[in-house]
Design an enzyme around this catalytic site. Structure first.
Site, PDB file in Angstrom:
ATOM      1  N   GLU A 158       0.841  -1.191   0.000  1.00 12.73           N
ATOM      2  CA  GLU A 158       0.000   0.000   0.000  1.00 12.73           C
ATOM      3  C   GLU A 158       0.882   1.249   0.000  1.00 12.73           C
ATOM      4  O   GLU A 158       0.829   2.073   0.910  1.00 12.73           O
ATOM      5  CB  GLU A 158      -0.943  -0.059   1.207  1.00 12.73           C
ATOM      6  CG  GLU A 158      -1.813  -1.318   1.184  1.00 12.73           C
ATOM      7  CD  GLU A 158      -2.675  -1.530   2.415  1.00 12.73           C
ATOM      8  OE1 GLU A 158      -2.765  -0.632   3.272  1.00 12.73           O
ATOM      9  OE2 GLU A 158      -3.270  -2.626   2.513  1.00 12.73           O
ATOM     10  N   HIS A 293      -4.075   3.487   4.856  1.00  6.29           N
ATOM     11  CA  HIS A 293      -4.046   2.249   4.068  1.00  6.29           C
ATOM     12  C   HIS A 293      -4.601   2.545   2.684  1.00  6.29           C
ATOM     13  O   HIS A 293      -5.089   3.629   2.407  1.00  6.29           O
ATOM     14  CB  HIS A 293      -4.917   1.172   4.745  1.00  6.29           C
ATOM     15  CG  HIS A 293      -4.388   0.712   6.049  1.00  6.29           C
ATOM     16  ND1 HIS A 293      -3.804  -0.515   6.232  1.00  6.29           N
ATOM     17  CD2 HIS A 293      -4.336   1.327   7.261  1.00  6.29           C
ATOM     18  CE1 HIS A 293      -3.414  -0.644   7.481  1.00  6.29           C
ATOM     19  NE2 HIS A 293      -3.718   0.464   8.143  1.00  6.29           N
ATOM     20  N   GLU A 370      -8.782   4.219   4.272  1.00  5.58           N
ATOM     21  CA  GLU A 370      -8.478   3.432   3.089  1.00  5.58           C
ATOM     22  C   GLU A 370      -8.474   4.419   1.930  1.00  5.58           C
ATOM     23  O   GLU A 370      -9.523   4.891   1.502  1.00  5.58           O
ATOM     24  CB  GLU A 370      -9.527   2.334   2.868  1.00  5.58           C
ATOM     25  CG  GLU A 370      -9.587   1.289   3.976  1.00  5.58           C
ATOM     26  CD  GLU A 370      -8.420   0.297   3.926  1.00  5.58           C
ATOM     27  OE1 GLU A 370      -7.612   0.358   2.976  1.00  5.58           O
ATOM     28  OE2 GLU A 370      -8.326  -0.539   4.847  1.00  5.58           O
TER      29      GLU A 370
HETATM   30 ZN   LIG Z   1      -3.804  -1.954   4.728  1.00  2.51          ZN
END
Ligand SMILES: [Zn+2]
Length: 439
Positions: A158, A293, A370
């Protein structure tokens, strides 16, 4: 959504042979599952043994064996094999390697010695420094200012999350003007202590890119003592709050392997110890945090550990006022950057992650972002390795949420309390009774 639906190439799963449950990594492939929209439906997908990699409003991206894909299809969902494979993709040099990240951070620190102090929170399994920066006026002095923590790259594949932390360093330094103390960034640097941890999982990052082709490696590089070879621990399932049980895997081959014991990953122990070290006279100085993330374009908040039956209900160890603050902060941050806000357990159950730990043991308003892309924003590709051309756009997109959180760190309770002046009027430690109890 319909546009990319048409681009999908459906695989005739019914023609595939059944495979044993314990399939090797070579059998794994990436699929997009269209249909699961509720927590219960997502749990059904997880129950097949498939591993969820990202969430969207219309479905999920999963890593699964062909047999698991068939099982998902039998649940009534559409399953489409995605073109990316476990070994495809040349490494994009626009993203910083560990060494390049260290150099970039050091160059900025040298240019802004009055507001940046570099330090290390510890070492990775393979011995790399876990580089951190403290940004504040008088950065070498521990002043009585609210602290905020931002962490990148728990997961190796990531890399946008590491670029995010570097972008915050750039934003806070280039935007600092001591001659304009009322300007937002200058004021926040002067009145906060902002801590950046650039790459929590540098070993994984280096392993992911060392051949020149992405390996899709997620975990750290710690061998399991019971097994030959390096399987790695998922650092974001290894934290020492409610470690174990559903929501993480006990299988060392799983992408969400929780490790042999709470905080058995040295990277996790390092960040826990650092955060705990910020408890001064019984008061945790860090009030807000974000762990970055990819992907999904989501703002998530604790708890993730609550099961289907409890998700959305008050948890025994979360104050109602804290629940309200989480919701308020999360929704506003998501609105500012056009992400989707959710309590973490609304996706599916997780445990041992940073945010649950940071709130559950330290009462920090900790969020998981995210980042880009949302699964239905990039057609059919997967979102772990967005092209380097979007780094600047997608990191700067997140800035307003970070600035908002830094602003609210002075008194998050003012967002929901009947008397907004309460934070200023009383000592933070007394105002949070459970911290007083933990002294
Ligand atoms: Zn992650």
């Amino acid at each position: 959504m319909m546009i990319w639906l048409l681009l999908l190439s459906s695989v005739p799963l019914s023609l595939m042979p059944s495979l044993p449950v314990q399939a090797s990594a070579a059998d794994l492939a990436r699929y997009r599952v269209l249909g699961p929209a509720t927590r219960v439906e997502r749990e059904q997908v997880v129950a097949t043994g498939a591993e969820i990699e990202a969430f969207g409003a219309t479905g999920l991206d999963v890593l699964a064996t062909p047999a698991q894909a068939i099982a998902i299809e039998r649940l009534g969902f559409q399953v489409h094999k995605r073109p990316s494979s476990l070994a495809s993709g040349e490494v994009d040099p626009a993203y910083h390697t560990y060494a390049e990240m260290v150099t970039a951070v050091e160059q900025i620190a040298v240019a802004y010695p009055n507001i940046v102090q570099l330090f290390s929170i510890g070492r990775s399994y393979e011995g790399r420094n876990l580089l951190a920066a403290r940004i504040s006026d008088n950065p070498t002095i521990d002043e009585a200012e609210p602290e905020a923590l931002f962490v990148g790259m728990y997961h190796a594949r990531e890399p946008l999350s590491g670029e995010m932390i570097l972008d915050l360093l750039r934003m806070l330094t280039a935007g600092y003007d001591p001659n304009q103390p009322e300007a937002a960034i200058t004021r926040l640097v002067n009145e906060r202590e902002i801590i950046l941890v650039f790459m929590l999982n540098p070993d994984g990052r280096e392993y992911d890119i060392e051949t020149g082709f992405y390996r899709y490696w997620r975990k750290n590089r710690q061998p399991d003592p019971m097994l030959e070879g390096i399987n790695g621990t998922d650092p974001n399932r290894n934290h020492s709050y409610r470690w174990g049980g559903l929501g993480a895997s006990s299988n060392p081959f799983s992408e969400t392997y929780r490790g042999i014991a709470p905080r058995s990953a040295p990277e996790v122990a390092a960040i826990e110890d650092f955060v705990i070290s910020r408890v001064i006279s019984g008061t945790q100085q860090i009030r807000v945090a974000i762990s970055f993330h990819t992907y999904g374009a989501l703002v998530l908040w604790p708890y993730g550990h609550q099961g289907v039956a409890e998700c959305g209900l008050p948890a025994a160890d979360m104050f109602n006022i804290d629940r309200a603050v989480f919701r308020q902060l999360g929704r506003e941050m998501a609105r500012l950057i056009n992400y989707t806000p959710l309590q973490s357990c609304e996706l599916y159950q997780t445990n041992g992650d940073f945010s649950d730990w940071a709130y559950g043991t330290q009462r920090i308003f900790a969020f998981t972002f995210e980042m880009y892309p949302a699964i239905d924003q990039v057609g059919f590709g997967d979102g772990f390795y967005p092209p380097g051309s979007v780094i600047e756009r997608e990191t700067q997109r997140v800035r307003p949420a970070v600035l908002y959180l830094l602003e609210q760190a002075e008194c998050p309770y003012a967002l929901v309390a009947a008397t907004p002046t309460r934070c200023a009027a009383v000592n933070w430690k007394i105002w949070i009774p459970h911290l007083r109890h933990e002294q």
